[in-house]
Design a protein around this motif. Structure first.
Motif, PDB file in Angstrom:
ATOM      1  N   ASP A  86       1.254  -1.754  -0.480  1.00  0.00           N
ATOM      2  CA  ASP A  86       0.122   0.049  -0.152  1.00  0.00           C
ATOM      3  C   ASP A  86       1.030   1.431  -0.071  1.00  0.00           C
ATOM      4  OD1 ASP A  86      -2.216   1.890   0.442  1.00  0.00           O
ATOM      5  OD2 ASP A  86      -2.929   1.428   2.225  1.00  0.00           O
ATOM      6  N   GLY A  87       0.741   2.482  -1.137  1.00  0.00           N
ATOM      7  CA  GLY A  87       1.606   3.121  -1.020  1.00  0.00           C
ATOM      8  C   GLY A  87       3.035   3.090  -2.316  1.00  0.00           C
ATOM      9  N   ASN A  88       3.843   4.402  -2.032  1.00  0.00           N
ATOM     10  CA  ASN A  88       4.198   4.070  -3.228  1.00  0.00           C
ATOM     11  C   ASN A  88       5.554   4.046  -2.673  1.00  0.00           C
ATOM     12  OD1 ASN A  88       6.448   4.509  -5.288  1.00  0.00           O
ATOM     13  ND2 ASN A  88       5.430   6.930  -6.156  1.00  0.00           N
ATOM     14  N   THR A 141      -0.471   1.430  -5.514  1.00  0.00           N
ATOM     15  CA  THR A 141       0.609   0.850  -4.986  1.00  0.00           C
ATOM     16  C   THR A 141       1.783   0.331  -5.607  1.00  0.00           C
ATOM     17  OG1 THR A 141      -0.905  -0.758  -6.082  1.00  0.00           O
ATOM     18  CG2 THR A 141      -2.122  -0.426  -3.985  1.00  0.00           C
ATOM     19  N   THR A 142       2.679  -0.415  -4.717  1.00  0.00           N
ATOM     20  CA  THR A 142       3.917  -0.992  -5.432  1.00  0.00           C
ATOM     21  C   THR A 142       3.957  -2.198  -4.893  1.00  0.00           C
ATOM     22  OG1 THR A 142       5.126   1.243  -4.748  1.00  0.00           O
ATOM     23  CG2 THR A 142       6.301  -0.201  -5.184  1.00  0.00           C
ATOM     24  N   THR A 160       6.717  -5.073   5.476  1.00  0.00           N
ATOM     25  CA  THR A 160       6.648  -4.104   5.101  1.00  0.00           C
ATOM     26  C   THR A 160       5.948  -3.211   5.487  1.00  0.00           C
ATOM     27  OG1 THR A 160       4.076  -5.190   4.039  1.00  0.00           O
ATOM     28  CG2 THR A 160       6.877  -5.645   2.484  1.00  0.00           C
ATOM     29  N   SER A 161       5.221  -3.554   7.345  1.00  0.00           N
ATOM     30  CA  SER A 161       4.396  -2.794   8.099  1.00  0.00           C
ATOM     31  C   SER A 161       5.177  -1.883   8.965  1.00  0.00           C
ATOM     32  CB  SER A 161       4.113  -3.610   8.816  1.00  0.00           C
ATOM     33  OG  SER A 161       2.152  -4.752   7.704  1.00  0.00           O
ATOM     34  N   ALA A 162       6.180  -3.064   9.147  1.00  0.00           N
ATOM     35  CA  ALA A 162       7.755  -1.536  10.144  1.00  0.00           C
ATOM     36  C   ALA A 162       8.152  -1.032   8.657  1.00  0.00           C
ATOM     37  CB  ALA A 162       8.803  -3.253   9.851  1.00  0.00           C
ATOM     38  N   PRO A 166       2.035  -1.670   4.183  1.00  0.00           N
ATOM     39  CA  PRO A 166       1.324  -3.058   4.572  1.00  0.00           C
ATOM     40  C   PRO A 166       1.112  -3.900   3.093  1.00  0.00           C
ATOM     41  CG  PRO A 166      -0.005  -1.292   5.727  1.00  0.00           C
ATOM     42  CD  PRO A 166       1.666  -0.660   4.774  1.00  0.00           C
ATOM     43  N   THR A 167       1.306  -5.191   3.352  1.00  0.00           N
ATOM     44  CA  THR A 167       0.884  -5.728   1.687  1.00  0.00           C
ATOM     45  C   THR A 167       0.348  -6.081   2.032  1.00  0.00           C
ATOM     46  OG1 THR A 167       3.132  -6.947   2.663  1.00  0.00           O
ATOM     47  CG2 THR A 167       1.417  -7.904   1.435  1.00  0.00           C
ATOM     48  N   LEU A 168      -0.493  -5.914   0.674  1.00  0.00           N
ATOM     49  CA  LEU A 168      -2.084  -6.112   0.185  1.00  0.00           C
ATOM     50  C   LEU A 168      -2.200  -7.315  -0.566  1.00  0.00           C
ATOM     51  CD1 LEU A 168      -2.633  -2.669  -1.149  1.00  0.00           C
ATOM     52  CD2 LEU A 168      -3.870  -3.343   0.566  1.00  0.00           C
ATOM     53  N   ARG A 169      -1.169  -7.708  -1.446  1.00  0.00           N
ATOM     54  CA  ARG A 169      -0.852  -9.108  -1.505  1.00  0.00           C
ATOM     55  C   ARG A 169       0.272  -9.567  -1.853  1.00  0.00           C
ATOM     56  NH1 ARG A 169      -2.366 -11.118  -8.062  1.00  0.00           N
ATOM     57  NH2 ARG A 169      -2.646 -13.172  -7.857  1.00  0.00           N
TER      58      ARG A 169
END
Length: 198
Positions: A86-88, A141-142, A160-162, A166-169
Motif C-alpha cells: 500500500d503506497g508508493n 500501490t507498489t 513491509t508493515s514495519a 502494509p502488504t495487500l497481496r
C-alpha cells in the motif's frame, strides 16, 4: 546442489489464496477452512515445505521426505516473494528492508536478517487473485521483490508493515532454483526430484 530423488514423492503447487498449507485437522475452529487435499489426492505422509499463510499464495513445495523439508527450512535456501504494498514505497524503506527491520515474533522483538529487496519496474504477470484487491481509487500501490533465507511466521507482511507499507497481496515466486513461472492458481505438478540450490 542437492538432488532429492524418487524414493519419495514430490510436488510443486500454486497454493491458492484462502487455503491453509495443511491437509487435515480435527480442530473444530478450522471446520470451514480449505486445505491442500482439496487440490488433489496426495499420498500419505505428504508435508508442505515452508508454509504460506492463508492469505498468501504462490509456489509451495510438497514432499514425503522429511530430510528435504528440513534442508529447505534450514535457512540455506532462498525464497523470493512478490509483495503488492500500500503506497508508493520509498528508496529509504527498501534500504530498511534490505538491512533488516524489527518485527514481533512469538511475543518478542526480532531483528530480521539482511535480505534482497527491490522495487519492480513493471507489474508482474500473475494470475488474478480470487478475492479482489482494492483498486487505484484508494491510492497508489507498489510491487516489490523480497528474497529471504529465513521464514518467520508472516515475516514479509510484518517487514513491509514495519517500514510503513502494509502488504495487500503476497505471492511466493521462487524457492531455490524452482520458480512459479507460468503456473496457474491451483496447479499441481508431480516431479521426479527436486534440484534445490542453496
Amino acid at each position: 546442489m542437492e538432488v532429492y530423488k524418487k524414493d519419495h514423492r514430490h510436488f510443486v503447487i500454486y497454493k491458492p489464496y484462502g487455503y491453509l498449507s495443511q491437509f487435515t485437522t480435527n480442530a473444530v475452529k478450522q471446520r470451514n477452512k480449505r486445505f491442500l487435499g482439496l487440490l488433489q489426492d496426495f499420498p500419505e505422509g505428504i508435508m508442505a515445505i515452508g508454509r504460506l499463510d492463508e492469505k498468501s499464495e504462490g509456489l509451495l513445495l510438497l514432499t514425503t521426505d522429511g530430510k528435504m523439508s528440513d534442508y529447505v527450512n534450514s535457512q540455506k535456501v532462498e525464497k523470493e516473494y512478490y509483495a503488492l504494498v500500500d503506497g508508493n514505497i520509498s528508496a529509504e524503506a527498501i534500504t530498511q528492508l534490505k538491512t533488516g527491520v524489527e518485527i514481533g515474533f512469538d511475543g518478542k522483538k526480532y531483528q530480521t536478517k539482511p535480505c534482497k529487496a527491490f522495487k519492480l519496474d513493471t507489474e508482474p504477470d500473475l494470475p488474478e487473485r480470487s478475492k479482489k484487491i482494492r483498486d487505484a481509487r484508494h491510492g497508489p500501490t507498489t510491487w516489490v521483490s523480497i528474497t529471504l533465507k529465513e521464514g518467520k511466521f508472516r515475516q514479509v507482511r510484518k517487514m513491509t508493515s514495519a517500514v510503513g507499507y502494509p502488504t495487500l497481496r503476497l505471492v511466493r515466486v521462487r524457492v531455490g532454483s524452482i520458480q512459479l513461472n507460468a503456473m496457474q492458481v491451483g496447479d499441481v505438478v508431480e516431479v521426479d526430484e527436486f534440484h534445490t540450490l542453496s
